[in-house]
Design a protein around this motif. Structure first.
Motif, short mmCIF file in Angstrom:
data_model
loop_
_atom_site.label_atom_id
_atom_site.label_comp_id
_atom_site.label_asym_id
_atom_site.label_seq_id
_atom_site.Cartn_x
_atom_site.Cartn_y
_atom_site.Cartn_z
N VAL A 38 -0.31 48.43 -34.93
CA VAL A 38 -1.63 48.50 -34.30
C VAL A 38 -2.46 47.27 -34.66
O VAL A 38 -3.08 46.64 -33.80
N ALA A 39 -2.46 46.90 -35.94
CA ALA A 39 -3.23 45.72 -36.37
C ALA A 39 -2.71 44.45 -35.73
O ALA A 39 -3.49 43.57 -35.34
N ALA A 40 -1.39 44.33 -35.60
CA ALA A 40 -0.80 43.12 -35.02
C ALA A 40 -1.22 42.94 -33.56
O ALA A 40 -1.37 41.81 -33.09
N HIS A 41 -1.41 44.04 -32.85
CA HIS A 41 -1.83 43.95 -31.45
C HIS A 41 -3.34 43.73 -31.32
O HIS A 41 -3.82 43.46 -30.21
N THR A 42 -4.06 43.84 -32.43
CA THR A 42 -5.52 43.77 -32.38
C THR A 42 -6.06 42.45 -32.92
O THR A 42 -7.11 41.98 -32.50
N ALA A 43 -5.34 41.83 -33.83
CA ALA A 43 -5.83 40.63 -34.52
C ALA A 43 -5.93 39.43 -33.58
O ALA A 43 -5.11 39.26 -32.67
N ARG A 44 -6.96 38.61 -33.81
CA ARG A 44 -7.02 37.32 -33.12
C ARG A 44 -5.92 36.42 -33.69
O ARG A 44 -5.61 36.46 -34.88
N THR A 45 -5.35 35.58 -32.85
CA THR A 45 -4.16 34.86 -33.29
C THR A 45 -4.39 33.36 -33.49
O THR A 45 -4.14 32.84 -34.57
N HIS A 46 -4.85 32.64 -32.46
CA HIS A 46 -4.96 31.19 -32.57
C HIS A 46 -6.34 30.70 -32.12
O HIS A 46 -7.00 31.35 -31.30
N PHE A 47 -6.73 29.57 -32.67
CA PHE A 47 -7.94 28.91 -32.20
C PHE A 47 -7.63 28.19 -30.89
O PHE A 47 -6.66 27.43 -30.79
N ALA A 48 -8.44 28.44 -29.89
CA ALA A 48 -8.22 27.82 -28.59
C ALA A 48 -8.63 26.36 -28.61
O ALA A 48 -9.55 25.95 -29.32
N GLY A 49 -7.90 25.55 -27.85
CA GLY A 49 -8.28 24.16 -27.67
C GLY A 49 -7.78 23.20 -28.73
O GLY A 49 -8.16 22.03 -28.73
N TYR A 50 -6.94 23.68 -29.65
CA TYR A 50 -6.40 22.82 -30.70
C TYR A 50 -4.88 22.75 -30.57
O TYR A 50 -4.24 23.63 -30.01
N ARG A 51 -4.29 21.69 -31.09
CA ARG A 51 -2.85 21.53 -31.06
C ARG A 51 -2.27 21.66 -32.45
O ARG A 51 -2.92 21.35 -33.45
N ALA A 52 -1.04 22.16 -32.51
CA ALA A 52 -0.36 22.26 -33.78
C ALA A 52 -0.12 20.88 -34.36
O ALA A 52 -0.05 19.88 -33.63
N ALA A 53 0.01 20.80 -35.67
CA ALA A 53 0.29 19.52 -36.32
C ALA A 53 1.55 18.90 -35.75
O ALA A 53 1.62 17.68 -35.54
N ILE A 54 2.54 19.72 -35.49
CA ILE A 54 3.73 19.29 -34.74
C ILE A 54 3.89 20.25 -33.57
O ILE A 54 4.31 21.40 -33.75
N PRO A 55 3.51 19.84 -32.38
CA PRO A 55 3.65 20.73 -31.20
C PRO A 55 5.11 21.06 -30.92
O PRO A 55 6.03 20.39 -31.41
N ASP A 56 5.32 22.11 -30.14
CA ASP A 56 6.67 22.46 -29.73
C ASP A 56 7.34 21.27 -29.07
O ASP A 56 6.74 20.58 -28.23
N THR A 57 8.59 21.05 -29.42
CA THR A 57 9.34 19.94 -28.85
C THR A 57 9.70 20.24 -27.40
O THR A 57 10.11 21.36 -27.07
N ASP A 58 9.56 19.25 -26.57
CA ASP A 58 9.97 19.38 -25.16
C ASP A 58 11.49 19.29 -25.09
O ASP A 58 12.08 18.24 -25.35
N ALA A 59 12.13 20.42 -24.78
CA ALA A 59 13.59 20.45 -24.76
C ALA A 59 14.18 19.47 -23.76
O ALA A 59 15.28 18.95 -23.95
N THR A 60 13.42 19.18 -22.68
CA THR A 60 13.96 18.26 -21.67
C THR A 60 14.08 16.84 -22.21
O THR A 60 14.84 16.04 -21.68
N ALA A 61 13.33 16.54 -23.28
CA ALA A 61 13.42 15.20 -23.86
C ALA A 61 14.81 14.94 -24.44
O ALA A 61 15.22 13.79 -24.58
N TRP A 62 15.55 16.00 -24.71
CA TRP A 62 16.89 15.83 -25.28
C TRP A 62 17.90 15.38 -24.23
O TRP A 62 19.03 15.05 -24.55
N SER A 63 17.52 15.36 -22.96
CA SER A 63 18.46 14.93 -21.92
C SER A 63 18.91 13.50 -22.14
O SER A 63 19.99 13.10 -21.68
N HIS A 64 18.12 12.72 -22.88
CA HIS A 64 18.48 11.32 -23.16
C HIS A 64 19.32 11.21 -24.43
O HIS A 64 19.76 10.13 -24.79
N HIS A 65 19.51 12.35 -25.14
CA HIS A 65 20.21 12.30 -26.42
C HIS A 65 21.46 13.18 -26.42
O HIS A 65 22.07 13.38 -27.45
N LEU A 66 21.82 13.71 -25.25
CA LEU A 66 22.89 14.70 -25.22
C LEU A 66 24.27 14.06 -25.31
O LEU A 66 25.00 13.94 -24.34
N ALA A 67 24.60 13.64 -26.49
CA ALA A 67 25.95 13.16 -26.82
C ALA A 67 26.21 13.52 -28.26
O ALA A 67 25.38 13.25 -29.12
#
Length: 304
Positions: free
Chosen positions: A270-299
């Protein structure tokens, strides 16, 4: 000092990770340990291409479905070749997600502590059972689904494993890229643990049986719960009208956030569904990696 930036070449497409991991002690510890185990940097890179550690968090262990998990992994061409129990504490929580928690609210971080700290998890080392066109961690990342439950699809691992639909209850953790495979090993395990995990894989069926046996023992410790919100509401006797339910859920959240130990999965859900999670408008120190960027490294990594 090791020449970390040259080591990182080929392990990530993220410039943020290249600069931050160059001075990250976990990455450096695990890299030196793995070179000692496998002999050359090239062999370590091949290891990170073909293997991925999957951590079942306490919420996943409580939800059960270990056989379903391993069946899905086998369908996806991943076999367990080693495992190790991990015990979460507040420091481990902050180190695993060090580069993402800068945008998390205090409520979210405290809820992560309540769900994870002083509870067991299980790290399973997976190996690709067939040739792959990309590092297996990239494939598993797509198959596990995002942390945001509204963006998951029914065929993704997080959706299949539990009815949980709160972003705090993410069930599993796995590294996004080969560079994260290296760092995660040292975050969860010391040098002895890394050596044991990679010492020599058992036959997949033998390892499967060992994993299922350990998961049953750990679930007996954590308790069983489907992590379903409606079940939790009913168990706690919360009101059904929206206004009354919202007030009651806020009271549960306040109690969970201020208590040192919360034993009830109903209250956590119940608490997990109620809690505020993230601050809006900010980026993580390391954002999620774009998986498509690996198309140049796929070897696959070349021989040294």
């Amino acid at each position: 000092m090791i020449r970390t930036t040259s080591i990182i070449d080929g392990l990530t497409t993220s410039s943020e990770k290249t600069s931050r991991y160059a001075v990250d002690p976990y990455f450096r510890d695990a890299w030196e340990e793995l070179v000692g185990i496998f002999g050359t940097p090239g062999e370590v890179r091949r290891f990170t291409w073909r293997h991925v550690p999957l951590v079942l968090r306490p919420d996943a262990i409580a939800a059960g479905r270990g056989e379903l998990l391993l069946d899905l992994l086998r369908q996806w061409g991943l076999a367990p070749v080693g495992h190790a129990e991990v015990r979460f504490d507040r420091h481990l929580v902050r180190e695993v997600w060090r580069y993402q928690l800068n945008i998390a609210t205090r409520d979210r971080i405290t809820m992560m502590d309540r769900v994870l700290v002083d509870r067991p998890g299980l790290l399973i080392l997976l190996r690709a059972t067939r040739p792959t066109a990309e590092p297996v961690c990239l494939d598993l990342r797509a198959r596990k689904g995002p942390s945001d439950p509204d963006r998951r699809t029914p065929d993704q691992l997080r959706h299949v494993l539990s009815a949980a639909r709160a972003s705090v209850l993410t069930l599993v953790h796995s590294p996004d890229e080969p560079i994260d495979v290296v760092r995660d090993l040292a975050v969860f395990l010391d040098g002895h643990g890394i050596r044991q995990l990679t010492a020599g894989p058992r036959p997949p069926e033998e390892e499967r049986a060992a994993v299922l046996s350990r998961l049953k023992e750990l679930r007996d410790e954590t308790g069983h719960h489907e992590l379903d919100l409606d079940t939790a509401r009913l168990s706690l006797g919360l009101p059904t009208d929206p206004a009354g339910l919202a007030r009651a859920a806020q009271r549960v959240l306040a109690e969970v956030l201020t208590a040192r130990h919360v034993g009830s999965w109903d209250r956590l859900v119940v608490a997990a569904h109620t809690a505020r999670t993230h601050f809006a408008g900010y980026r993580a120190a390391i954002p999620d990696t774009d998986a498509t960027a690996w198309s140049h490294h796929l070897a696959p990594p070349k021989e040294d």
